[in-house]
Design an enzyme around this catalytic site. Structure first.
Site, PDB file in Angstrom:
ATOM      1  NE  ARG A 237      -4.158  -1.579   0.041  1.00  0.00           N
ATOM      2  CZ  ARG A 237      -4.232  -2.651  -0.766  1.00  0.00           C
ATOM      3  NH1 ARG A 237      -3.267  -3.118  -1.225  1.00  0.00           N
ATOM      4  NH2 ARG A 237      -5.673  -3.485  -0.558  1.00  0.00           N
ATOM      5  CD  GLU A 266      -3.198   3.406  -5.203  1.00  0.00           C
ATOM      6  OE1 GLU A 266      -4.270   3.025  -5.591  1.00  0.00           O
ATOM      7  OE2 GLU A 266      -2.232   2.878  -4.884  1.00  0.00           O
ATOM      8  CG  HIS A 285      -3.767  -0.257  -6.833  1.00  0.00           C
ATOM      9  ND1 HIS A 285      -3.872   0.109  -5.719  1.00  0.00           N
ATOM     10  CD2 HIS A 285      -3.184  -1.760  -6.758  1.00  0.00           C
ATOM     11  CE1 HIS A 285      -3.729  -0.645  -4.776  1.00  0.00           C
ATOM     12  NE2 HIS A 285      -3.726  -1.747  -5.060  1.00  0.00           N
TER      13      HIS A 285
END
Length: 325
Positions: A237, A266, A285
């Site tokens: 993360r 993000e 991601h």
């Protein structure tokens, strides 16, 4: 009477039908400002939740007094307030296992891309700047035979280590809350503390969950411990690292390069300093983003919710050990 379930992410028709067969499904295609009030109203009678990409705070969950189970379409659980759910005796189901190999593929792609400067050199070709054979200034570095240090030897960490050991004859070392004897026996992995791992690894790959203990785990002090030739990979993360400290380390030559699939914010803003660095490979991601794996995750999450609302949380319950205290 069927239990009321809120589905807050679009899923394939076949999986939606399985939910409809079991429950009274209220569907939201994501939660936004236009439908948030309707979502909050629906929470009043909801016994189940299933979806992803929406932060479920304790304040929001408190508006669902009848909630009996939640199922996230992810392996990570940081979008839910796990402590709050546990206090209420509510299981949070997640999808470990089905994405291990795909995510490990992505992490090893980052390792290869950063080591061989693949994105930087591809851009050079596309932009018409390849006018002669490249010289030493643009050389990459080998992956085979190097030392791979993994922080967080869980299922995905093991899958990454397996690729390094068997595919690239890499020396595997790892830091973890506890020893993983299967990795030591199968992959000849060496267990060590974080500081020793940082100082001796050629590639440092972070695969820990985001918790209070791991937030900002890697910052300026830790980057300074690493070899100047080291390559840093983050697939956990974004908040596990200090992003500003990473930018400094990459800009100042403290470390050689970084490959990132996750970020503090993000989507990553286009004006992020990371976007200006040739020695940073940035993925949006995509750790588990293949058609096959994302479908498997959805199928698993649907199974999880059906099982949990029928009283079976024996598999894939993220807080089962807490509920059983």
């Amino acid at each position: 009477m069927k239990k009321k379930v809120i589905l807050y992410r679009d899923i394939p028709a076949a999986e939606r039908q399985r939910l409809d067969d079991q429950f009274n499904v209220i569907f939201f295609n994501g939660i936004n400002e236009d439908n948030k009030a309707a979502f909050i109203a629906a929470l009043a009678d909801a016994e189940g939740l299933i979806g992803t990409s929406t932060k479920m705070s304790s304040e929001l969950l408190s508006l669902a007094p009848k909630l009996k189970a939640a199922s996230t379409i992810s392996v990570g659980t940081d979008l839910y307030d796990l402590n709050y759910l546990t206090e209420r005796g509510i299981p949070l189901m997640h999808t470990p296992g089905v994405l291990n190999e795909t995510t490990a593929d992505t992490m090893f792609t980052l390792i290869m891309c950063t080591a061989r400067r693949a994105v930087e050199l591809s851009n050079m070709v596309r932009e018409g700047r390849w006018t002669s054979n490249i010289g030493e200034a643009l050389y990459g570095t080998d992956v085979h035979g190097k030392t791979l240090g993994i922080i967080g030897m869980g299922r995905i960490g093991y899958a990454i280590a397996k690729r390094g050991h068997f595919g690239f004859d890499m020396k595997i070392q790892y830091s973890n809350r506890s020893r993983k004897l299967d990795a030591e026996q199968d992959l000849n992995a060496t267990y060590m503390n974080l500081e020793e791992l940082l100082k001796t690894s050629d590639f440092v790959c972070v695969m820990t969950p985001l918790t209070a203990e791991t937030e900002r785990l890697i910052g300026a002090k830790e980057f300074a411990m690493m070899k100047k030739s080291a390559i840093f990979i983050n697939g956990s993360r974004g908040k596990v690292i200090d992003e500003a400290a990473l930018v400094d380390a990459l800009s100042n030559g403290t470390i050689r390069a970084a490959g990132l699939d996750v970020f503090e914010v993000e989507p990553l803003p286009g004006d992020s300093p990371l976007c200006k660095l040739d020695n940073a490979v940035l993925f949006p991601h995509i750790g588990s983003a293949t058609a096959e794996t994302r479908l498997a995750m959805i199928t698993c999450a649907v199974d999880n919710l059906i099982n949990a609302l029928n009283g079976d949380v024996s598999q894939n319950c993220a807080n089962q050990h807490l509920l059983n205290r």
